[in-house]
Design an enzyme around this catalytic site. Structure first.
Site, PDB file in Angstrom:
ATOM      1  N   SER A  55       0.827  -1.225   0.000  1.00  0.00           N
ATOM      2  CA  SER A  55       0.000   0.000   0.000  1.00  0.00           C
ATOM      3  C   SER A  55       0.851   1.260   0.000  1.00  0.00           C
ATOM      4  CB  SER A  55      -0.864   0.063   1.269  1.00  0.00           C
ATOM      5  OG  SER A  55      -1.826  -0.936   1.255  1.00  0.00           O
ATOM      6  N   HIS A  80      -3.446   0.299  -4.456  1.00  0.00           N
ATOM      7  CA  HIS A  80      -2.774  -0.807  -5.138  1.00  0.00           C
ATOM      8  C   HIS A  80      -3.125  -0.716  -6.621  1.00  0.00           C
ATOM      9  CE1 HIS A  80      -1.399  -3.468  -1.792  1.00  0.00           C
ATOM     10  NE2 HIS A  80      -2.256  -2.725  -1.129  1.00  0.00           N
ATOM     11  N   HIS A 139      -4.663 -10.010  -1.771  1.00  0.00           N
ATOM     12  CA  HIS A 139      -4.838 -10.344  -0.360  1.00  0.00           C
ATOM     13  C   HIS A 139      -5.923 -11.401  -0.211  1.00  0.00           C
ATOM     14  CE1 HIS A 139      -3.536  -6.130  -0.671  1.00  0.00           C
ATOM     15  NE2 HIS A 139      -2.852  -6.337   0.438  1.00  0.00           N
ATOM     16  N   TYR A 188      -8.103 -11.385   2.068  1.00  0.00           N
ATOM     17  CA  TYR A 188      -9.376 -10.747   2.446  1.00  0.00           C
ATOM     18  C   TYR A 188     -10.170 -10.269   1.224  1.00  0.00           C
ATOM     19  CZ  TYR A 188      -6.885  -6.261   1.964  1.00  0.00           C
ATOM     20  OH  TYR A 188      -6.155  -5.217   1.484  1.00  0.00           O
ATOM     21  N   GLU A 189      -9.519 -10.214   0.066  1.00  0.00           N
ATOM     22  CA  GLU A 189     -10.260  -9.875  -1.157  1.00  0.00           C
ATOM     23  C   GLU A 189     -11.070 -11.066  -1.649  1.00  0.00           C
ATOM     24  OE1 GLU A 189      -7.886  -7.118  -3.980  1.00  0.00           O
ATOM     25  OE2 GLU A 189      -6.367  -8.130  -2.779  1.00  0.00           O
ATOM     26  N   ALA A 227       2.769  -2.184   4.235  1.00  0.00           N
ATOM     27  CA  ALA A 227       2.463  -1.225   5.291  1.00  0.00           C
ATOM     28  C   ALA A 227       1.967  -2.056   6.467  1.00  0.00           C
ATOM     29  CB  ALA A 227       1.385  -0.266   4.827  1.00  0.00           C
ATOM     30  N   MET A 234      -1.786  -7.511   6.783  1.00  0.00           N
ATOM     31  CA  MET A 234      -2.743  -8.449   6.189  1.00  0.00           C
ATOM     32  C   MET A 234      -2.216  -9.054   4.886  1.00  0.00           C
ATOM     33  SD  MET A 234      -6.055  -5.991   6.610  1.00  0.00           S
ATOM     34  CE  MET A 234      -6.286  -4.992   8.106  1.00  0.00           C
ATOM     35  N   SER A 235      -0.897  -9.093   4.752  1.00  0.00           N
ATOM     36  CA  SER A 235      -0.332  -9.609   3.491  1.00  0.00           C
ATOM     37  C   SER A 235       0.931 -10.398   3.779  1.00  0.00           C
ATOM     38  CB  SER A 235      -0.015  -8.425   2.568  1.00  0.00           C
ATOM     39  OG  SER A 235       1.038  -7.645   3.111  1.00  0.00           O
ATOM     40  N   ASN A 290       1.237   3.166  11.059  1.00  0.00           N
ATOM     41  CA  ASN A 290       0.388   3.639  12.171  1.00  0.00           C
ATOM     42  C   ASN A 290       0.742   2.852  13.416  1.00  0.00           C
ATOM     43  OD1 ASN A 290      -1.129   1.511  10.347  1.00  0.00           O
ATOM     44  ND2 ASN A 290      -1.881   1.212  12.431  1.00  0.00           N
ATOM     45  N   HIS A 305      -7.410   3.564   6.598  1.00  0.00           N
ATOM     46  CA  HIS A 305      -6.572   3.361   5.408  1.00  0.00           C
ATOM     47  C   HIS A 305      -5.973   4.701   4.963  1.00  0.00           C
ATOM     48  CE1 HIS A 305      -5.033   1.177   2.026  1.00  0.00           C
ATOM     49  NE2 HIS A 305      -5.745   1.837   1.133  1.00  0.00           N
TER      50      HIS A 305
END
Ligand code: HPA
Length: 274
Positions: A32, A63, A85, A87-88, A115, A213-214, A237, A249
């Site tokens: 990201s 992305h 990902h 989650y997609e 990230a 998450m990746s 963050n 995000h």
């Protein structure tokens, strides 16, 4: 969902080979907001993911969803601007298909970036973290199913998932450039929601320094394929519950934008030494 077969990998690789004479040696996967590196490529061909046989398309803002092949600091690279990902909705082996294709094209080294939320209280938004190791808490694995021995062994060793050799090069490079490079353990979760403060406390107890998450499925497939891996997280963050503010995000994108010069100089200097 259809399993990834050698035919699918070969069809994607053959399509890419037809677009360029450059034979990539180093693969780069940009997370990201970190796609800016793609602008530095010379003699580049750009291929949208949707044109490549069997490739998924990335659906996340920030992305771009394109593959670039070209030269960077004198190295032949294959660069993914945007990744897939779980989650997609993609199966783990599908998120890592590009790594299989990289291997088929001759790539031997992979730089993965992402990230991530900072769990370690010594980390601040904007820090870069060398990934020393990871914890796969996605509950998924890209190697599930019958093993194709031509691609790798059934039980791959993960004791040096992130190459010691490449890590020491990255550390020396950061030192030479005069900026701080944190080092720590990346924990990969499924997402897509950010964690709860209780989950972050749990992850800290488990030994994680950053959360995202990746990355984990790509690195598992890279190691299965015998590819040497270097990983860099941009701490975008403070993880949930550390500061009294919600996560978004937008914050992730703002931070990656802010550190992109440092990120660029680190990667561009490390690359020829890989
Ligand atoms: N949690 C999970 N994934 C992330 C985060 C986070 O705090 N920041 C960027 N990706």
């Amino acid at each position: 969902m259809q399993a990834i077969t050698q035919t699918m990998i070969e069809e994607a690789a053959a399509f890419i080979r037809r677009t360029t004479d450059i034979q990539p040696e180093i693969g780069l996967i940009l997370g990201s907001g970190l796609g800016v590196l793609g602008d530095e490529l010379e003699d580049a061909v750009t291929i949208p993911y949707e044109d490549i046989p069997h490739f998924p398309v990335s659906t996340v803002e920030g992305h771009a969803g394109e593959l670039l092949i070209g030269k960077l600091q004198g190295c032949n690279v294959m660069l993914m601007r945007g990744r897939f990902h779980m989650y997609e909705g993609y199966e783990p082996e599908r998120t890592a298909l590009p790594v299989r294709v990289m291997k088929a094209l001759g790539v031997g080294k992979l730089l993965v970036t992402n990230a991530a939320g900072g769990i370690n209280l010594d980390f601040a938004a904007g820090n870069l973290m060398l990934i020393a190791d990871h914890i796969n808490l996605t509950g998924k694995n890209p190697l599930i199913g019958p093993n194709d021995n031509a691609l790798g062994v059934r039980f791959p060793d993960m004791s040096e998932a992130y190459s010691k050799r490449l890590r020491s090069i990255a550390k020396e490079t950061a030192k030479d450039l005069g900026f701080e490079l944190k080092e720590g353990v990346y924990v990969g979760l499924l997402g897509p929601n950010y964690e709860t403060p209780a989950e972050i406390r749990m992850l800290r107890t488990l030994g994680a320094d950053a959360v995202g998450m990746s990355t984990v499925s790509e690195v598992i497939v890279a190691r299965h394929s015998g590819i040497e891996v270097l990983g860099i997280s941009c701490i975008s963050n403070a993880a949930a519950g550390i500061l009294d503010q919600p996560l978004s995000h937008e914050e992730v994108m703002e931070t990656t934008e802010r550190v992109k010069e440092q990120f660029l100089s680190l990667v561009l200097t490390v690359l020829p030494k890989m």
